[in-house]
Structure formats: structure tokens, C-alpha cells
Design a protein around this motif. Sequence first.
Motif, mmCIF file in Angstrom:
data_model
loop_
_atom_site.group_PDB
_atom_site.id
_atom_site.type_symbol
_atom_site.label_atom_id
_atom_site.label_comp_id
_atom_site.label_asym_id
_atom_site.label_seq_id
_atom_site.Cartn_x
_atom_site.Cartn_y
_atom_site.Cartn_z
ATOM 1 N N LEU A 53 -65.876 -2.390 -70.435
ATOM 2 C CA LEU A 53 -66.059 -3.931 -69.907
ATOM 3 C C LEU A 53 -67.272 -4.232 -69.145
ATOM 4 O O LEU A 53 -67.805 -5.192 -69.411
ATOM 5 N N SER A 57 -70.424 -6.651 -70.516
ATOM 6 C CA SER A 57 -70.186 -7.905 -69.936
ATOM 7 C C SER A 57 -71.627 -8.929 -70.169
ATOM 8 O O SER A 57 -71.612 -10.063 -70.143
ATOM 9 N N THR A 173 -67.406 -7.939 -63.145
ATOM 10 C CA THR A 173 -68.059 -8.410 -64.164
ATOM 11 C C THR A 173 -67.192 -8.823 -65.553
ATOM 12 O O THR A 173 -67.460 -9.740 -66.159
ATOM 13 N N ALA A 174 -66.167 -8.139 -65.732
ATOM 14 C CA ALA A 174 -65.277 -8.495 -66.847
ATOM 15 C C ALA A 174 -64.341 -9.560 -66.502
ATOM 16 O O ALA A 174 -64.205 -10.516 -67.432
ATOM 17 N N LEU A 177 -66.695 -12.429 -67.343
ATOM 18 C CA LEU A 177 -66.888 -12.424 -68.948
ATOM 19 C C LEU A 177 -65.625 -13.170 -69.576
ATOM 20 O O LEU A 177 -65.857 -14.008 -70.329
#
Length: 330
Positions: A53, A57, A173-174, A177
Motif C-alpha cells: 500500500l 500510493s 500514505t495509504a 491514497l
Amino acid sequence: MTTTPAPLASPTRIRTAQLLQQYGVLVALGLLILFGALRYDGFLTPYNISTVLAYNSMFGLIALGMTFVIMTGGIDLSVGSVAALASVVAALLSPYGLWPALFGAVAAATLLGLINGLIIAYLKILPFITTLAMLLAARGLALMFSNNESVSADFDHGFTTFGQGSIGGVPFTAIVLFGAFAVGMLALRYTRFGRHVLAIGGNEEASRLMGLPVERTLVLVYVLSGALAGLAGVILASQFGAGQPTEGLGWELTAIAAVVVGGTLLTGGSGSVGSTLVGVLLLGMIFNILNFENGRGTISLSAYWQSVIRGAFLLVVVLLQNRLTRGSKP
């Protein structure tokens, strides 16, 4: 001389083709996860999931912007170079903290997206030509600002936490996203902007005659693409601890592949934001499985083979999409 009309497709065949168009990529992702879970011991561990993930991203954010661009019938070849430039800007601003680096890099990328949009919408230059020129310009700016070398990011003011940190085991970051895709899905489904995007992709001239703000919508689409590429560049710099002026090569093709895999037509006028996210995860999972196979010694593929596989996979998906599109028509 008389010609025999082509036989009409049966309702069952049409319905099957439509279902495959809508849910085929999701089924493929599910089967791939099942295969990986049965074959590899560490496939479904939190570490592997979070790694996939976090790394994907960047491609996901670029693919989200590309989805809206392609739905208008356009293309943005500059996103990889724009992301590289944003990573350099973010690294240069990182000593001032996360927020100045984040907003500065995204602002620079948004400006380039604005230039793309203004040229395409008002000067009527083809998106392919405009964004190809921007690809070269952004790459040159990235190399110039970095003196043709990686720019080390500051580790003392929280900048790298953005790309390397997590909440409850879920990478920051996931979260970014999935949040971006949630907003994208809502915008496409429930806002005038989303309806205008699809209408312009279906028939730009008809949309103009209907009084839709075609030029303004096109500008906003490329601004969005630039901003998301800039955010991907910030993630790149914060994950790897350095601005990378030579990174981003081929990212635009990865984004296009994810968008097409998700079922968005390259001709515009039709598409799904959610399916693009599934396409991103599917591509990421394929390469994750290849890495597991490399680790087992079953195969030995260098990183260069990933580009070969990505290209072949994109070609197969386009051919299948073309076949399904024909099959879904009566």
C-alpha cells in the motif's frame, strides 16, 4: 448483390460482457490475492500489506488524476516528470518542516498542471503534444534545481514521517491514497464537475453547445492531475529520504495501465474512479507476487522485466476491453 446483416448478440452475452467490464478487475484481484495467500507464507502479513500500500500510493494518486484526464478524452504524459520535480522541491523545503515542503511541492506541480490545462483548453493544442512538452520541461527543471543529483531530505523536522509513518499499522500514505479516492468517487458521482467531465469525454462539441463550461472543466482536470502528481512526488521524497530528479520514468504509463485495467475507456466519456483503485492494487499485487517468486528462486527477473510485463499486460487488457466493449453492444 445483397449483404447479410451481422447477427445480433444475445441478451445473455451482452449482460455477461457488461458484468465482466464492471467487475472483471475486482474478480482478478480477488483471485490473485487468493493465489498469493495459498502459495506464500508471508503474503497476508501486515508488513507485506502495508508495504504494498505504501509503495503503490504514489502510482495510485497519479492514476486518480489520470482517470479524470482520460475520461475527458485527454492524456497527461507529464505526471512522472512533475512528480520528480515535486520530490526535489519538497526535499529542498524539508528543513522548514512538513507543511511548507508539502504545500510548496504541490503548488509547484499544480502550476504546471494549470499551464497544461490553459494551453489545451484555450490554445487548442493537443493534450499529447502539450503534456509531452511539459514532460521535458519539468524533467529539465528537476535536474536544474537539484544540480543533476539526489537532494537529501531533512530528517529532523518531521518531513520523512509523512512517507514512513503509520497509524495503527496503516501507513500515512495509504490513508492519503484511500482518502483521495473517496473524494474522487464522490466528485465523479455527485457533483456537476464529475458530470461535466463525462459529458466532455462523450462529445466535447455537444457539451459546448449545451452551455457546459468545457474550457474551465478541462483546466480543472489538468490542475487536478498536476496537484496529485505533486503529492506523489512529496511521498517519493519522504519515503526515500531524498528528492529524485531522475525518478518517475514510465510512471505515466503505469498510471494509464491502471486506469485502463480499471475499465476507463481511452476514448473518454466513461470510467470509474473505484475501478482505477482496484487496477492500481492489481498491478501492485502482480509485481509483489513476482518479488515473492524471485525470493523463492522459482524465477529470476530483474527490475527491467517489470516494464516488459507491464507493457504486455496493458496490451492484453486493451484487447480484452475492446472485445468486451463490442460484446456489450446489441
